[in-house]
Design a protein around this motif. Structure first.
Motif, PDB file in Angstrom:
ATOM      1  N   PRO A   1       2.567   3.560 -10.084  1.00 50.88           N
ATOM      2  CA  PRO A   1       3.069   2.400 -10.833  1.00 50.88           C
ATOM      3  C   PRO A   1       4.577   2.259 -10.771  1.00 50.88           C
ATOM      4  CG  PRO A   1       1.349   3.505 -12.085  1.00 50.88           C
ATOM      5  CD  PRO A   1       1.653   4.390 -10.909  1.00 50.88           C
ATOM      6  N   GLN A   2       5.297   3.357 -10.897  1.00 49.09           N
ATOM      7  CA  GLN A   2       6.764   3.269 -10.843  1.00 49.09           C
ATOM      8  C   GLN A   2       7.236   2.867  -9.447  1.00 49.09           C
ATOM      9  OE1 GLN A   2       9.235   5.349  -9.213  1.00 49.09           O
ATOM     10  NE2 GLN A   2      10.935   4.255 -10.207  1.00 49.09           N
ATOM     11  N   MET A   3       6.633   3.427  -8.400  1.00 50.48           N
ATOM     12  CA  MET A   3       7.052   3.107  -7.034  1.00 50.48           C
ATOM     13  C   MET A   3       6.731   1.657  -6.689  1.00 50.48           C
ATOM     14  SD  MET A   3       6.335   6.562  -4.801  1.00 50.48           S
ATOM     15  CE  MET A   3       4.595   6.687  -5.148  1.00 50.48           C
ATOM     16  N   LEU A   4       5.591   1.175  -7.153  1.00 54.02           N
ATOM     17  CA  LEU A   4       5.243  -0.222  -6.886  1.00 54.02           C
ATOM     18  C   LEU A   4       6.159  -1.173  -7.650  1.00 54.02           C
ATOM     19  CD1 LEU A   4       1.361   0.110  -6.888  1.00 54.02           C
ATOM     20  CD2 LEU A   4       2.781  -0.531  -4.919  1.00 54.02           C
TER      21      LEU A   4
ATOM     22  N   ALA B   1       0.844  -1.193   0.000  1.00 55.68           N
ATOM     23  CA  ALA B   1       0.000   0.000   0.000  1.00 55.68           C
ATOM     24  C   ALA B   1       0.877   1.240   0.000  1.00 55.68           C
ATOM     25  CB  ALA B   1      -0.936   0.009   1.204  1.00 55.68           C
ATOM     26  N   LEU B   2       0.499   2.213  -0.808  1.00 53.75           N
ATOM     27  CA  LEU B   2       1.112   3.532  -0.837  1.00 53.75           C
ATOM     28  C   LEU B   2       0.076   4.533  -0.349  1.00 53.75           C
ATOM     29  CD1 LEU B   2       2.669   3.400  -4.434  1.00 53.75           C
ATOM     30  CD2 LEU B   2       3.842   2.872  -2.286  1.00 53.75           C
ATOM     31  N   HIS B   3       0.503   5.478   0.506  1.00 53.53           N
ATOM     32  CA  HIS B   3      -0.431   6.443   1.079  1.00 53.53           C
ATOM     33  C   HIS B   3       0.159   7.854   0.997  1.00 53.53           C
ATOM     34  CE1 HIS B   3      -2.327   2.975   3.273  1.00 53.53           C
ATOM     35  NE2 HIS B   3      -1.070   2.571   3.376  1.00 53.53           N
ATOM     36  N   ALA B   4      -0.695   8.837   0.738  1.00 53.00           N
ATOM     37  CA  ALA B   4      -0.290  10.235   0.765  1.00 53.00           C
ATOM     38  C   ALA B   4      -1.506  11.088   1.106  1.00 53.00           C
ATOM     39  CB  ALA B   4       0.307  10.669  -0.574  1.00 53.00           C
TER      40      ALA B   4
ATOM     41  N   ARG C   1      14.355   8.827  -5.313  1.00 57.84           N
ATOM     42  CA  ARG C   1      13.223   8.248  -4.593  1.00 57.84           C
ATOM     43  C   ARG C   1      13.278   6.723  -4.612  1.00 57.84           C
ATOM     44  NH1 ARG C   1       7.553   9.646  -7.027  1.00 57.84           N
ATOM     45  NH2 ARG C   1       8.184   8.074  -8.544  1.00 57.84           N
ATOM     46  N   SER C   2      13.610   6.153  -5.763  1.00 56.07           N
ATOM     47  CA  SER C   2      13.702   4.697  -5.866  1.00 56.07           C
ATOM     48  C   SER C   2      14.768   4.156  -4.943  1.00 56.07           C
ATOM     49  CB  SER C   2      13.996   4.302  -7.317  1.00 56.07           C
ATOM     50  OG  SER C   2      12.989   4.760  -8.188  1.00 56.07           O
TER      51      SER C   2
END
Length: 827
Positions: free
Chosen positions: A219-222, A203-206, A284-285
């Motif tokens: 999509p890139q972060m996942l 899960a990504l949250h902001a 970030r990656s």
């Protein structure tokens, strides 16, 4: 509040074991406080003994120990004394705790975009007792049973899986054993993007106002998250151990990220709201992979005490770049490491506050934090990279696997780590450890050639006079002509000053001689006069980005050491920036040259240097394709003196297409206008009305503080000194531009004020925030001996926390480097 001594931690760990926490948090009590009800169960090895638990509450309703009431007056200086302990004990505390604005404890922030509130827990280094009573030291791990009451529309997550049992009521599964500094709870009306990878819920949250940008970047972060999980599980031979994997991008976060098991927190600037370049996506990656590496090294196996904090961070730094390079699209991650992280570390290692990577006695929690720096991250990473070369990668990885397996859910030391590596190699690591881990300072390596054509090439190593060491280096040296590599050879250097001679007979003498060409070791490359003279013409032609990065390391560090003329650095930047193809090199050289070059030039030459940088940015922008305009465009917005261009960009006219809808580049242009005295309060407020966000508020403060008038500087100082409502980020925004001025005359009167005001901020904004603010505001731009003298006097006689002191020591070191350069090269 009392500072925990290592001797106290050792004694408490001798007495206390078998700890578990049942924590119930109520986040519905208002804007300033939350409820905390905690039951702590633990055993004591010596019935009848006494100890203490850490608790930093606003008010305490009740305390009972083994059924006996304890009066709240037993709490003193953040400690609750526990007496007449039994073999099995149960402590119950009901208290009210304070939300913070400094990024520690349970931080609460209100997003001005929609007036929604968000909270997140940051327990590092000693902030957990601001959330619940605990035995706050890394070697007293415990399981947690957590329940949370929150507003019904909030998302709630933490270190273990949670379910909503009734509206606003959340219950968490019993956690795996955690050190207290990993405890977190994130709660608020967050936007969420969910996914799954091989059975692991992701899960990504902001913040809700960043929801569109979160979905754009998700999509890139996942993808990176999944690539990292696969890589680390395969490398370490241990499945991801923490169940769910949440990544929260939270407001006003002091660091880049925090590796809370199962629930990582990141600064929400990583959810880029405007245009973004490849270098920023890579950064970030890399941060995502850094925190993920901690899930095994740091979280699954934790340090016993803070003196081994470096090993956690060095390992995650090394593994993040290794994984980024091997498992993602960013196969040039080591180039990025060299230009960004290593230059940060080199600066720390040549400062008076330098220290060995390891073996730093952290007598208490306060002193431990002062060594949380570029040495613990970048230099330690480089040492581990050398260790893998020294013993062989198979032996290194085998040792890491054993270390993680043998100490899972427990604590370990550097000795345990080296023992695990040693079991896989015949190499004696004692001498290696002494040279690399137990001595401070950075070696310099130069290349000496004999004959033309060449008869012999020699790598010559020089150790810092103040920090002699005998450390081996595995590296290579290379020569270039017309940008083409004419030869490259591996070198293994030993001894205090010199390495091995390498016969390379019959080769032409190159125009560029580059030591450590592959950047395999931790060293400052030293260039001969011919190489320096040839650089403006030769460097843009060199095809290998890693070599170009090493050259920049030598130039920037040479400038700091007064061995390279700042005008040479400027000339190389002008020649190479417009044609630089590696986005990391573009991004970081633009930042480093723009930030540091001015201090090394006389006042009279600073404006001309800025104009030359702006010209280089203009040329680069004109030649860039659509995917590569971000860095030169931002640099031009920050350095141009063309009022017409800046006003058009502020109005979103004539902007490159890549900046469509980008408020941040328009803020940069407006801030530049303010710096030139061409934007007043009304203009700044008018633009801020279009950007009612946290970033907009901070940008407005930054722009107002940079204006070149006595009134603007007085306003900025009044805000820092007297406005108790400023958050950590708002104070930092003002600090970043408070000493920016067209000449020293405008801000010179405020130098004394800096040393009087900045140390006091620690009382209001905490250690992390106050150190960052003190570093950002340091008056290095008033590059005068009187500034250095004032700093030395403040350090001698002023009252300040250890971390603010560190910021002032390091700022003074940078100032003294600039003064030395001006004395040698000033015209």
């Amino acid at each position: 509040m009392a500072i925990l001594l290592q001797t106290e931690a050792v004694e408490r760990a001798r007495l206390i074991a078998g700890i578990s926490y049942t924590v119930d948090l109520d986040l519905t009590l208002g804007d300033t406080e939350f409820g905390s009800r905690t039951v702590v169960r633990f055993s004591c090895s010596e019935p009848g003994a006494s100890t203490f638990i850490d608790l930093k509450a606003v008010s305490v309703e009740s305390i009972t120990l083994n059924g006996n009431d304890i009066h709240p007056s037993a709490i003193s200086d953040g400690r609750l004394t526990l007496t007449q302990l039994q073999h099995a004990n149960e402590l119950s505390v009901t208290a009210r705790m304070a939300y913070t604005r400094d990024g520690q404890g349970l931080h609460r922030a209100v997003d001005p975009a929609d007036e929604k509130a968000y909270v997140y827990g940051m327990s590092f280094l000693d902030a957990a007792p601001q959330i619940f009573p605990c035995f706050d030291q890394p070697d007293l791990k415990a399981a947690y049973d957590l329940t949370v009451t929150a507003p019904q529309d909030w998302v709630v997550a933490g270190n273990s899986a949670a379910k909503q049992t009734s509206p606003g009521r959340w219950e968490f599964e019993t956690s795996k054993p955690l050190a207290t500094y990993f405890f977190t709870i994130c709660a608020g009306p967050y936007e969420t993007v969910r996914d799954e990878h091989r059975g692991i819920p992701l899960a990504l949250h902001a913040r809700a106002s960043l929801g569109q940008d979160l979905r754009r970047h998700a999509p890139q972060m996942l993808d990176v998250t999944k690539q990292g999980l696969d890589y680390f599980e395969d490398l370490f031979g241990i499945d991801y151990p923490w169940g769910e994997y949440h990544q929260f991008f939270v407001p006003e976060f002091n660091a880049g990220a925090m590796e809370n098991p199962g629930c990582v927190t990141f600064r929400d600037q990583y959810i880029f709201r405007g245009s973004v370049g490849r270098a920023e996506i890579m950064q970030r990656s890399n941060t995502i992979l850094h925190e993920m590496a901690h899930m095994w090294f740091g979280d699954l196996v934790s340090m016993k005490w803070w003196d081994d904090l470096w090993l956690n961070e060095s390992f995650a730094e090394y593994m993040a770049h290794r994984a980024c390079s091997a498992a993602t699209e960013f196969d040039d991650a080591w180039v990025d490491f060299g230009i960004s992280r290593k230059n940060w570390g080199y600066a720390a290692d040549r400062a008076p506050s330098t220290h060995p990577i390891a073996g730093n006695a952290a007598d208490d929690t306060d002193s431990a934090l002062t060594n949380f720096d570029g040495i613990s991250y970048a230099k330690g990473c480089s040492a581990l990279r050398q260790l893998a070369l020294y013993v062989g990668d198979d032996a290194f990885v085998g040792g890491v696997r054993d270390y993680l397996r043998d100490h899972s859910y427990g604590n370990a030391t550097l000795a345990d780590f080296l023992d695990a590596i040693s079991a896989h190699t015949d190499v004696d690591l004692d001498a290696w450890s002494k040279g690399w881990l137990e001595t401070a300072g950075t070696d310099e390596i130069a290349v000496v050639v004999d004959g033309d054509p060449i008869g012999v090439v020699e790598a010559v190593r020089t150790t810092p006079e103040a920090h002699p060491a005998d450390r081996p280096h595995m590296l290579d040296i290379a020569g270039f002509c017309g940008g083409k590599e004419v030869w490259r050879t591996p070198v293994f250097t030993l001894g205090a000053t010199s390495g091995e001679e390498t016969p390379l007979t019959g080769l032409e003498r190159p125009k560029l001689l580059v030591p450590n060409a592959s950047d395999l070791t931790w060293t400052i490359p030293v260039f001969d006069d011919n190489t320096l003279a040839a650089m403006p013409d030769e460097l843009p032609k060199v095809e290998d980005p890693q070599v170009r990065q090493v050259v920049w390391a030598g130039l920037l560090n040479g400038m700091a050491l007064s061995t390279v003329d700042p005008q040479t650095v400027l000339a190389v930047f002008e020649a190479s920036f417009p044609t630089e193809e590696n986005e990391s090199l573009r991004h970081w050289t633009a930042r480093l040259v723009r930030r540091r070059l001015g201090y090394f030039l006389p006042d009279a030459e600073r404006q001309e240097a800025t104009e030359r940088i702006a010209v280089a940015a203009t040329v680069a922008l004109g030649a860039a394709d659509a995917e590569r305009v971000v860095t030169p465009g931002r640099l031009l917005a920050a350095t141009s003196s063309d009022e017409g261009l800046l006003r058009r960009w502020v109005a979103a006219e004539d902007l490159p297409d890549a900046f469509a809808g980008d408020l941040d580049v328009r803020w940069t242009a407006l801030t530049r206008l303010a710096q030139l005295g061409r934007a007043d309060d009304a203009a700044i407020d008018e633009f801020a009305a279009q950007d009612r966000t946290m970033a907009g508020e901070q940008n407005a403060l930054r722009a107002k503080a940079v204006r070149p008038t006595p009134e603007a500087k007085e306003w900025a100082w009044t805000q820092l000194e007297s406005n108790a409502a400023l958050s950590n980020y708002e104070a930092l925004a003002i600090a970043e531009t408070i000493f920016v001025a067209p000449s020293s005359e405008l801000v010179r009167p405020h130098v004394e004020r800096y040393f009087r005001v900045l140390p006091k901020l620690a009382d209001r904004l905490g250690e992390f925030a106050s150190q960052k603010i003190a570093a950002a505001a340091f008056p290095v731009g008033v590059t005068e001996q009187a500034t250095s003298d004032a700093a030395q006097e403040a350090l001698r006689s002023g009252r300040m926390t250890a971390n603010v002191r560190r910021a002032i020591v390091d700022g003074t070191a940078e100032l003294d480097e600039a003064l030395a350069s001006l004395q040698r090269f000033g015209r």
